[in-house]
Design an enzyme around this catalytic site. Sequence first.
Site, short mmCIF file in Angstrom:
data_model
loop_
_atom_site.label_atom_id
_atom_site.label_comp_id
_atom_site.label_asym_id
_atom_site.label_seq_id
_atom_site.Cartn_x
_atom_site.Cartn_y
_atom_site.Cartn_z
N GLY A 98 0.82 -1.22 0.00
CA GLY A 98 0.00 0.00 0.00
C GLY A 98 0.85 1.25 0.00
O GLY A 98 0.46 2.28 0.55
N GLN A 122 -1.85 7.09 1.51
CA GLN A 122 -1.36 8.21 2.36
C GLN A 122 -0.23 7.78 3.29
O GLN A 122 0.87 8.35 3.29
CB GLN A 122 -2.52 8.75 3.20
CG GLN A 122 -2.04 9.73 4.28
CD GLN A 122 -3.13 10.12 5.28
OE1 GLN A 122 -3.71 11.18 5.14
NE2 GLN A 122 -3.39 9.30 6.28
N ASP A 123 -0.48 6.74 4.10
CA ASP A 123 0.52 6.34 5.10
C ASP A 123 1.75 5.74 4.43
O ASP A 123 2.88 5.94 4.90
CB ASP A 123 -0.07 5.31 6.07
CG ASP A 123 -1.16 5.90 6.94
OD1 ASP A 123 -1.54 7.07 6.72
OD2 ASP A 123 -1.65 5.19 7.85
N LEU A 146 0.33 -2.06 5.01
CA LEU A 146 -0.58 -0.91 5.00
C LEU A 146 -1.67 -1.06 3.95
O LEU A 146 -2.63 -0.28 3.92
CB LEU A 146 0.20 0.39 4.74
CG LEU A 146 1.40 0.66 5.65
CD1 LEU A 146 1.98 2.05 5.36
CD2 LEU A 146 1.01 0.56 7.12
N ALA A 201 -4.92 -2.01 2.08
CA ALA A 201 -6.27 -2.40 2.51
C ALA A 201 -7.30 -1.72 1.63
O ALA A 201 -7.03 -0.68 1.03
CB ALA A 201 -6.51 -1.98 3.97
N SER A 247 -9.70 0.49 2.38
CA SER A 247 -9.74 1.24 3.64
C SER A 247 -10.95 2.16 3.78
O SER A 247 -11.05 2.89 4.76
CB SER A 247 -8.45 2.07 3.79
OG SER A 247 -8.49 3.21 2.96
N GLU A 254 -11.44 1.78 14.20
CA GLU A 254 -12.75 1.33 13.71
C GLU A 254 -13.12 -0.02 14.36
O GLU A 254 -14.29 -0.37 14.43
CB GLU A 254 -12.70 1.24 12.19
CG GLU A 254 -14.02 1.02 11.50
CD GLU A 254 -15.02 2.18 11.54
OE1 GLU A 254 -14.62 3.33 11.86
OE2 GLU A 254 -16.21 1.93 11.28
N TYR A 291 -15.60 -3.58 7.19
CA TYR A 291 -14.19 -3.16 7.29
C TYR A 291 -13.67 -3.42 8.70
O TYR A 291 -12.62 -4.04 8.89
CB TYR A 291 -14.08 -1.67 6.92
CG TYR A 291 -12.75 -1.05 7.25
CD1 TYR A 291 -11.65 -1.21 6.41
CD2 TYR A 291 -12.58 -0.28 8.41
CE1 TYR A 291 -10.42 -0.63 6.72
CE2 TYR A 291 -11.36 0.30 8.73
CZ TYR A 291 -10.28 0.13 7.87
OH TYR A 291 -9.07 0.70 8.18
N HIS A 304 -6.07 9.50 11.03
CA HIS A 304 -4.99 10.46 10.80
C HIS A 304 -5.06 10.92 9.36
O HIS A 304 -5.29 10.14 8.44
CB HIS A 304 -3.63 9.87 11.18
CG HIS A 304 -3.42 8.49 10.69
ND1 HIS A 304 -3.95 7.38 11.30
CD2 HIS A 304 -2.75 8.03 9.61
CE1 HIS A 304 -3.62 6.30 10.64
NE2 HIS A 304 -2.89 6.66 9.59
#
Length: 344
Positions: free
Chosen positions: A8, A12-13, A80, A82, A84, A127, A149, A179
Amino acid sequence: METIFITGVLGQDGAYLARHALEKGHRVVGGVRSSSGANTWRLDELGVARDVELVDFELLEEPNIRAVLDAVKPDRCFNLAAQSLVGTSFRQPLLTADVDGMGVLRLLECLRMAGGQTRFYQASTSEMFGRAIETPQRETTPFYPRSPYGVAKVFGHFITRNYREAHGMHASAGILFNHESPLRGAEFVTRKVTLGLARLRRGTGGPLRLGSLDARRDWGHARDYVEGIWQMTEQPQGDEFVLATGHSSSVRDFVFAAALCLGFDPECRGEGDNETIVDRPSNTLLVSIDTSLRRPAEVETLVGDASLASERLGWRPTIGFGALVAEMAAADYQRAGHVPAAVS
Ligand code: NAP
Ligand code: GDD
């Protein structure tokens, strides 16, 4: 120099973590889905696109995972990747379970078969707390997920713990609260708001429609959170940590903060599903409610307690809510003036 493998990496991450690992002098290999077109805009924005080696990677495809691990031989693997989007998981529950639940197991099993020496990180999530049993939520708070999820991520979380306990792997899971950043996907509410209001300010877009304004989240900055993720894999053994700011704000608070940053003077009018947010001086409609955007089951409030990460990892968030919103609003104002829709 270690070899760091990030699944991933185009998210973002993934982008922030890739830059973090490169700054520490490591070789970074990133898994990307060729099927989705491999858009590297986030790595480009951070100026690291040329430094990250990209490999075709698909969490649904076990032979592909095995071949990638065989070729890359990572010292650390950060999972990371997923599906999401919480809302999407109600419309694509099977895919979400396969990627976000079984995908973790596929990866762990391939790592185990390859010798089990790679340090592993799983991207778990607040979550999982869903309809929270206690406030604030910490590592010991029971899970009560409210979406496919969240349910899939609970499986990913527990299978990570199981591989640590059963096979002695260095496997950690970070229970990260929301985040955000200027690199956040435009489907998530914060980026939807900053991009939408920036376009409205520039005169290139209309009013925003949101599902509701009441949900509360503990919103931090992704730059801070990838440092916590990294720290988890530096520990002598794998473990589980909450990363959170300890403060929650509503979607309404976020809209107001972003509107003020963009030079509006917001005011609420009406109530319930008829509530709107309007720019007082110009009487311009900024936000209205669209109930069709709501989820079949909602998570109303999340707020985390990151004391354990503070004690053991020395981790603390450094960027507050106001600075986060200001950075996102400024970035989207720039983008809205230059290349409309290029980064959505
Ligand atoms: P993101 O921006 O949505 O990135 C997710 C990445 O996963 C994307 O690059 C996507 O690839 C990739 N991916 C999706 N399905 C895949 C598959 N089947 N095989 C391989 N790659 C796949 O997410 P993020 O915000 O960076 O979050 C990173 C991780 O942390 C996710 O696991 C998320 O669930 C979790 N998390 C996030 C937050 C948060 O607030 N951001 C909080 C807690 C946990 P494409 O680019 O090809 O779509
Ligand atoms: N996306 C979206 N769009 N959310 C809206 C909207 C809207 O128009 N209107 C209200 N919301 C509410 C959602 O219902 C939710 O309560 C809140 O705003 C935040 O929604 P998102 O930004 O989509 O994030 P999320 O909290 O559902 O999920 C994110 O954070 C999780 C960590 O708690 C994602 O990044 C997940 O992958 C992550 O695990």
